[in-house]
Design an enzyme around this catalytic site. Structure first.
Site, PDB file in Angstrom:
ATOM      1  N   ASP A  32       0.878  -1.152   0.000  1.00 35.34           N
ATOM      2  CA  ASP A  32       0.000   0.000   0.000  1.00 35.34           C
ATOM      3  C   ASP A  32       0.932   1.221   0.000  1.00 35.34           C
ATOM      4  O   ASP A  32       2.103   1.103   0.355  1.00 35.34           O
ATOM      5  CB  ASP A  32      -0.867  -0.046   1.279  1.00 35.34           C
ATOM      6  CG  ASP A  32      -1.755   1.163   1.404  1.00 35.34           C
ATOM      7  OD1 ASP A  32      -2.293   1.624   0.384  1.00 35.34           O
ATOM      8  OD2 ASP A  32      -1.921   1.659   2.541  1.00 35.34           O
ATOM      9  N   ASP A  69       0.134   5.083   0.978  1.00 32.66           N
ATOM     10  CA  ASP A  69       0.002   6.004   2.115  1.00 32.66           C
ATOM     11  C   ASP A  69      -0.030   5.242   3.437  1.00 32.66           C
ATOM     12  O   ASP A  69      -0.859   4.362   3.628  1.00 32.66           O
ATOM     13  CB  ASP A  69      -1.263   6.854   1.953  1.00 32.66           C
ATOM     14  CG  ASP A  69      -1.255   7.658   0.659  1.00 32.66           C
ATOM     15  OD1 ASP A  69      -0.176   8.118   0.247  1.00 32.66           O
ATOM     16  OD2 ASP A  69      -2.331   7.820   0.046  1.00 32.66           O
TER      17      ASP A  69
END
Ligand code: ZN
Length: 173
Positions: free
Chosen positions: A8, A10
């Site tokens: 992922d 952020d």
């Protein structure tokens, strides 16, 4: 077949500030470069899987996202880190798309495009929805990090929970 580390963005690679879209506000999480080099040294390729509903919600444009994305990729390349591809969902939750995590669409797109062994691949996220998406796509090796959103550790289905990605060096991968 490729072994992939799905990350992922952020909260895993850069600090989570909510709807990040400005290069000047992009801040790498401590130790991320070394962590990514370590992952590459173990024979994995890296794919980024990111929900970017800020686009669908009209908070920032697709162009802004792509500009920040190319800046990030060039910076990482200058540190000898090669990202195979960034898969993103630009939809808002109300679009009910098939790619926004916790749905596995982005992972499945990656699997369709590249010859990936999901069994040997790993996925890292800062939200339980990242873990759910990875599991639905057939990835058993999942890691939740505490460096992004607040997490509910007791109810997590992640295989490991670590502070930040640089702790990957302590795991058997
Ligand atoms: Zn989507």
């Amino acid at each position: 077949m490729k072994k992939i580390f799905f990350l992922d963005r952020d909260g895993v690679i850069n600090k989570e500030i909510g709807y990040l879209h400005e290069i000047k506000k992009f801040e790498f999480i401590d130790g991320i470069i070394d962590a990514l080099l370590f992952i590459q040294s173990k024979g994995f390729e890296i794919v980024i899987i990111t929900n970017q509903s800020g686009i669908g919600r009209g908070i920032y444009s697709l162009d802004k996202f792509l500009e920040l994305n190319s800046w990030m990729l060039s910076y990482l390349a200058s540190k000898k880190i090669n990202i195979l591809e960034v898969f993103y969902c630009s939809h808002s939750p109300s679009d009910n798309c098939i790619c926004r995590k916790p749905k596995p669409g982005l992972f499945l797109n990656a699997k369709d495009k590249y010859d990936i062994c999901m069994e040997q691949s790993w996925s890292v996220g800062d939200k339980e929805t990242d873990i759910q998406a990875a599991k639905s796509a057939g990835i058993k090796n999942t890691i939740l990090v505490r460096s992004g959103h607040e997490i509910d550790e007791k109810n997590s289905k992640a295989k490991y929970i670590i502070e930040i990605l640089s702790e990957i060096k302590n795991l058997r991968i």
